[in-house]
Enzyme design. Structure first.
Site, mmCIF file in Angstrom:
data_model
loop_
_atom_site.group_PDB
_atom_site.id
_atom_site.type_symbol
_atom_site.label_atom_id
_atom_site.label_comp_id
_atom_site.label_asym_id
_atom_site.label_seq_id
_atom_site.Cartn_x
_atom_site.Cartn_y
_atom_site.Cartn_z
ATOM 1 N N SER A 119 -7.952 -1.165 1.116
ATOM 2 C CA SER A 119 -8.342 -1.816 2.204
ATOM 3 C C SER A 119 -9.114 -0.646 2.673
ATOM 4 O O SER A 119 -10.097 0.144 1.786
ATOM 5 C CB SER A 119 -8.065 -2.377 2.978
ATOM 6 O OG SER A 119 -9.036 -3.107 3.574
ATOM 7 N N HIS A 120 -9.228 -0.678 3.849
ATOM 8 C CA HIS A 120 -10.123 0.635 4.617
ATOM 9 C C HIS A 120 -8.981 1.965 4.644
ATOM 10 O O HIS A 120 -9.791 3.057 4.994
ATOM 11 C CB HIS A 120 -9.796 -0.167 6.484
ATOM 12 C CG HIS A 120 -8.373 -0.675 6.672
ATOM 13 N ND1 HIS A 120 -7.362 -1.608 6.218
ATOM 14 C CD2 HIS A 120 -7.555 0.308 7.316
ATOM 15 C CE1 HIS A 120 -6.840 -1.473 7.089
ATOM 16 N NE2 HIS A 120 -6.493 -0.741 7.524
ATOM 17 N N ASP A 136 -14.232 -6.803 3.116
ATOM 18 C CA ASP A 136 -13.417 -7.786 3.630
ATOM 19 C C ASP A 136 -14.172 -7.780 5.434
ATOM 20 O O ASP A 136 -13.498 -8.916 6.318
ATOM 21 C CB ASP A 136 -12.518 -8.131 3.169
ATOM 22 C CG ASP A 136 -11.087 -7.050 3.631
ATOM 23 O OD1 ASP A 136 -11.538 -6.159 4.160
ATOM 24 O OD2 ASP A 136 -10.204 -7.590 3.285
ATOM 25 N N ARG A 137 -14.066 -6.641 5.839
ATOM 26 C CA ARG A 137 -14.549 -5.935 7.125
ATOM 27 C C ARG A 137 -15.353 -6.118 7.667
ATOM 28 O O ARG A 137 -16.363 -5.759 7.014
ATOM 29 C CB ARG A 137 -13.446 -4.765 7.958
ATOM 30 C CG ARG A 137 -11.770 -5.251 7.735
ATOM 31 C CD ARG A 137 -10.696 -3.972 8.311
ATOM 32 N NE ARG A 137 -10.144 -4.464 8.262
ATOM 33 C CZ ARG A 137 -8.918 -3.390 9.201
ATOM 34 N NH1 ARG A 137 -9.410 -2.766 9.323
ATOM 35 N NH2 ARG A 137 -7.767 -3.394 8.356
ATOM 36 N N ASP A 141 -15.490 -2.549 5.063
ATOM 37 C CA ASP A 141 -14.048 -1.279 4.528
ATOM 38 C C ASP A 141 -14.664 -1.035 3.361
ATOM 39 O O ASP A 141 -15.374 -1.959 2.804
ATOM 40 C CB ASP A 141 -13.007 -2.209 5.245
ATOM 41 C CG ASP A 141 -12.803 -2.927 4.868
ATOM 42 O OD1 ASP A 141 -13.631 -3.611 4.230
ATOM 43 O OD2 ASP A 141 -11.950 -2.956 5.277
ATOM 44 N N ARG A 198 0.533 -1.175 0.187
ATOM 45 C CA ARG A 198 0.158 -0.340 0.228
ATOM 46 C C ARG A 198 0.595 1.318 -0.197
ATOM 47 O O ARG A 198 1.706 1.545 0.865
ATOM 48 C CB ARG A 198 -1.037 -0.527 1.125
ATOM 49 C CG ARG A 198 -1.938 -0.899 0.905
ATOM 50 C CD ARG A 198 -2.878 -1.009 1.843
ATOM 51 N NE ARG A 198 -3.093 -2.337 2.260
ATOM 52 C CZ ARG A 198 -4.610 -2.476 2.874
ATOM 53 N NH1 ARG A 198 -4.507 -2.107 4.224
ATOM 54 N NH2 ARG A 198 -5.156 -3.843 2.600
ATOM 55 N N GLU A 243 -9.937 -12.044 13.478
ATOM 56 C CA GLU A 243 -9.061 -10.841 13.621
ATOM 57 C C GLU A 243 -9.868 -9.671 14.334
ATOM 58 O O GLU A 243 -10.838 -9.282 14.125
ATOM 59 C CB GLU A 243 -8.501 -9.579 12.426
ATOM 60 C CG GLU A 243 -7.576 -11.054 11.898
ATOM 61 C CD GLU A 243 -5.991 -10.331 11.077
ATOM 62 O OE1 GLU A 243 -5.782 -10.500 11.317
ATOM 63 O OE2 GLU A 243 -7.164 -10.150 10.236
ATOM 64 N N SER A 296 -9.607 -6.213 13.945
ATOM 65 C CA SER A 296 -9.289 -5.451 13.169
ATOM 66 C C SER A 296 -10.555 -6.170 12.142
ATOM 67 O O SER A 296 -10.960 -5.272 11.015
ATOM 68 C CB SER A 296 -8.385 -5.222 12.632
ATOM 69 O OG SER A 296 -8.628 -7.166 12.055
ATOM 70 N N THR A 326 -1.363 -11.693 13.180
ATOM 71 C CA THR A 326 -2.062 -10.250 12.285
ATOM 72 C C THR A 326 -1.672 -10.536 10.888
ATOM 73 O O THR A 326 -0.019 -10.441 10.471
ATOM 74 C CB THR A 326 -1.515 -8.822 12.483
ATOM 75 O OG1 THR A 326 -1.639 -8.932 13.896
ATOM 76 C CG2 THR A 326 -2.713 -8.235 11.951
ATOM 77 N N ASP A 371 -13.326 -1.885 0.571
ATOM 78 C CA ASP A 371 -13.326 -4.141 -0.276
ATOM 79 C C ASP A 371 -14.027 -4.906 0.160
ATOM 80 O O ASP A 371 -14.083 -6.101 -0.270
ATOM 81 C CB ASP A 371 -11.463 -4.157 -0.308
ATOM 82 C CG ASP A 371 -10.339 -4.718 1.226
ATOM 83 O OD1 ASP A 371 -11.433 -4.223 2.274
ATOM 84 O OD2 ASP A 371 -10.044 -5.270 0.937
ATOM 85 N N LYS A 381 -11.183 -12.693 4.860
ATOM 86 C CA LYS A 381 -12.185 -12.111 5.562
ATOM 87 C C LYS A 381 -13.675 -11.827 4.778
ATOM 88 O O LYS A 381 -13.119 -11.604 3.869
ATOM 89 C CB LYS A 381 -11.755 -11.600 6.809
ATOM 90 C CG LYS A 381 -11.202 -10.078 6.634
ATOM 91 C CD LYS A 381 -10.627 -9.292 7.247
ATOM 92 C CE LYS A 381 -10.010 -8.494 7.293
ATOM 93 N NZ LYS A 381 -8.202 -8.199 7.014
HETATM 94 C C1 VG1 Z 1 -4.371 -4.804 9.202
HETATM 95 C C2 VG1 Z 1 -5.271 -4.678 10.777
HETATM 96 C C3 VG1 Z 1 -4.796 -6.632 10.247
HETATM 97 C C4 VG1 Z 1 -5.502 -7.012 8.754
HETATM 98 C C5 VG1 Z 1 -5.330 -6.240 7.920
HETATM 99 C C6 VG1 Z 1 -5.893 -6.383 7.084
HETATM 100 O O1 VG1 Z 1 -3.078 -4.746 8.864
HETATM 101 O O2 VG1 Z 1 -3.928 -5.127 12.136
HETATM 102 O O3 VG1 Z 1 -6.400 -7.515 11.198
HETATM 103 O O4 VG1 Z 1 -5.312 -7.784 8.812
HETATM 104 O O5 VG1 Z 1 -4.939 -4.540 8.529
HETATM 105 O O6 VG1 Z 1 -6.882 -6.050 6.999
HETATM 106 P P1 VG1 Z 1 -2.318 -3.873 10.344
HETATM 107 O O7 VG1 Z 1 -0.419 -4.426 10.233
HETATM 108 O O8 VG1 Z 1 -2.235 -2.089 10.111
HETATM 109 O O9 VG1 Z 1 -2.142 -3.707 12.077
HETATM 110 V V1 VG1 Z 1 -7.893 -5.217 4.859
HETATM 111 O O10 VG1 Z 1 -9.474 -5.007 5.602
HETATM 112 O O11 VG1 Z 1 -6.590 -3.855 4.856
HETATM 113 O O12 VG1 Z 1 -7.461 -6.367 3.789
HETATM 114 CO CO CO Z 2 -9.994 -4.982 4.140
#
Ligand code: VG1
Ligand code: CO
Length: 563
Positions: A117-118, A293-294, A289, A24, A377, A379, A358, A291, A390
């Site tokens: 993602s988010h 998945d959350r 979120d 990213r 998770e 998150s 994670t 994409d 997810k």
């Molecule tokens: C975060 C979350 C993690 C999740 C990842 C991808 O990672 O803590 O639990 O799997 O995002 O989610 P980090 O390294 O920023 O803590 V997603 O919805 O961005 O695919």
């Molecule tokens: Co996501």
């Protein structure tokens, strides 16, 4: 007429290590000359090697700015590398779980997901490229490391620049590249995904819950897609299949900049949903979120379901979901910072329960080995072995299945769970966008703290609570299936009563450093259950700040997000 592939000379580039979930960066980085091309070439070569020519790949993304451009580029690079067939999302739009579903359904060799993602989207925000392997899950570390190594040595990429693909209509397009056939199939991932959900869940029961049945009034839901990719999926499932009024699904038109929203379904960034639910007019609320998945689950009056509890409740109630009656339940798993609530359920049900680093990539091996059915998770990620990502909408349908089956409200389900198992109080503090040096210094200091065995049995007091350290480490995971080892996955300070303080740096941020502090404390006394986690966990939070010197080092007196 046949098309010709070209080889373009390029330069190696460093500093491209993919994080928790793909690579990213700001969109502007991806827009640099040859940047996207280089990274895609490294990804395809490192992931598929000899199998790249002749392979079939899926491509889709969350609709953010630069997605369409990147999609067309990726198809040209696939064509340039002799790939046989690309399954591409209609208009480039495909949720992360739907990509996983499509990879599995059409048995492709892998897939590329264009998402951050988010993270926010738009011309001044973020973009990301992520590779998933043939089981539908995120590439394991061996692959992401190989991609990283290749970025240091790449000298050219292959592309078919004259290839003109139309991704705006569903169907198949045939081309000839370097004398060989090249097929692009534009897929309707919404139909594929929803058809799969209908195999997994009892849609009649869900309809009964939402519309009312047996003299019970229907549950009024509010679904918020945060202007991300989930809009069309929510429309199809809720409006077309379950008869939910259109007003009850909001922010459901995907936008390149997510309408300026930060598409992260938490209490801060999905405050709209929280405020609506607080009015008491809905019995159930959910947000996704960017994409898809959350998920965030709320009950009436915005009763918040902590993701760690969500996982535990689903683990306890899988019999409400027809899919698991067919497959059986083969074990549970959580990421290391996720609370131990699910462990209690696993123990009671005599199931294996894994603790992994994670990031979703660690669950796939366990699922493929038939040892894992449900995982999650902290998150806002929940999922099962129906795919290898997810799955936000799956989690919402799972929750609604529990409500339909138990004929209880969200709050009643959670209260009953705590009454049976006790409550794992949980909170996460995010300090987003800190300067990198002080954040790295803090982690360095914490590693020294871990290395000093003199800290074992040390007591810390805050207010009227005293905690004694039982174990400290930097979490390391050995995959039970392939024995691969992942080190430095986060500092754990575990106290004698099972309470935990965890520190790690985010692997998905696109600039600076994001520190995540996770706090967990267990209470079995029902009198505590209705208390706020912030109050109950205050002493542990203070101890965490004291040990880490987080505030002194980063200059932050409070987190940017509290969950
Ligand atoms: C975060 C979350 C993690 C999740 C990842 C991808 O990672 O803590 O639990 O799997 O995002 O989610 P980090 O390294 O920023 O803590 V997603 O919805 O961005 O695919
Ligand atoms: Co996501």
């Amino acid at each position: 007429m046949g098309l010709t592939a070209k080889e373009i000379i390029t330069q190696p580039f460093e500093g491209q290590k993919p994080g928790t979930s793909g690579l990213r960066k700001g969109v502007k980085v991806y827009q640099q000359e040859n940047y996207t091309e280089n990274f895609v070439q490294c990804t395809l070569t490192a992931a598929l090697g000899d199998k790249l020519a002749g392979s079939t790949l899926a491509v889709g993304g969350d609709g953010r700015y630069f997605g369409k451009e990147a999609t067309l580029k990726i198809i040209q690079i696939c064509a340039g590398n002799g790939v046989s067939k690309v399954l591409v999302a209609h208009n480039g739009l495909m949720s992360t779980p739907a990509v996983s579903c499509v990879i599995r359904k059409y048995a492709t060799d892998g897939g590329i997901i264009l998402t951050a993602s988010h993270n926010p989207g738009g011309p001044n925000a973020d973009f990301g490229i992520k590779y998933n392997i043939s089981n539908g899950g995120p590439a394991p570390e061996a692959v992401t490391n190989a991609i990283f190594e290749m970025t240091k040595t790449i000298s050219s990429y292959k592309i078919c620049p004259d290839l003109n693909v139309d991704i705006s209509s569903i169907g198949q397009q045939e081309f000839e590249v370097n004398g060989k056939p090249f097929t692009v199939q534009v897929v309707d991932s919404v139909s594929d995904y929803v058809a799969y959900m209908k195999e997994i869940f009892d849609f009649n029961a869900l309809k009964g819950l939402l519309q009312g049945s047996d003299g019970q009034p229907g549950v009024n839901v509010l679904i918020n897609a945060m202007n991300g990719v989930m809009g069309p999926y929510a429309q199809k499932v809720f409006v077309e299949e379950l008869g939910t009024p259109t007003d009850n699904i909001v922010n459901c038109v995907p936008m390149e900049d997510f309408g300026g929203l930060h598409p992260d379904p938490n209490l801060t960034y999905a405050a709209d949903l929280v405020q609506e639910l607080e009015k008491g007019r809905h019995g159930f609320g959910a947000a996704f979120d960017g994409d898809g998945d959350r998920n965030m689950i709320l009950g009436k009056n915005a009763f918040f379901v902590t993701p760690s509890d969500s996982l535990a409740v689903l683990a306890d109630n899988l019999d409400c979901i027809p899919y698991f009656a067919k497959t059986g339940v083969k074990g549970f798993a959580r990421s290391m910072p996720t609370s131990g609530a699910v462990d209690r359920v696993a123990k009671k049900k005599n199931q294996e329960c894994f603790e992994v680093p994670t990031g979703w990539k660690f669950f796939g091996n366990l699922m493929d080995a038939g040892r894992l059915s449900l995982c999650g998770e902290e998150s806002f990620g929940t999922g099962s072995d129906h795919i290898r990502e997810k799955d936000g909408l799956w989690a919402v349908l799972a929750w609604l299945s529990v409500l339909a089956n138990k004929k209880q409200s969200v709050e009643d389900v959670i209260m009953q769970h705590w009454t049976t198992y006790g409550r794992n109080f949980y909170t996460r503090y995010d300090y987003e966008n800190c300067e990198s040096d002080p954040a790295n210094q803090m982690m360095k200091n914490l590693n020294c703290f871990v290395a000093d065995s003199g800290n074992i049995n040390k007591s810390f007091t805050s207010g009227d609570k005293t905690y004694t350290i039982e174990k400290i480490d930097n979490f390391s995971y050995t995959d039970p299936v392939d024995a691969s080892v992942s080190k430095n996955q986060g500092i754990r300070i575990i106290f004698a009563d099972g309470s935990r303080i965890i520190f790690r740096l985010s692997g998905t941020g696109s600039s600076g450093a994001t520190i995540r502090l996770y706090i967990e404390g267990y209470e079995s006394d029902p009198k505590t259950f209705t208390q706020s986690p912030q109050d109950v966990l205050k002493p542990l939070i203070n101890i965490a700040l004291e040990i880490s010197k987080l505030q002194e080092l980063t200059g932050r007196d409070k987190p940017t997000v509290i969950t």
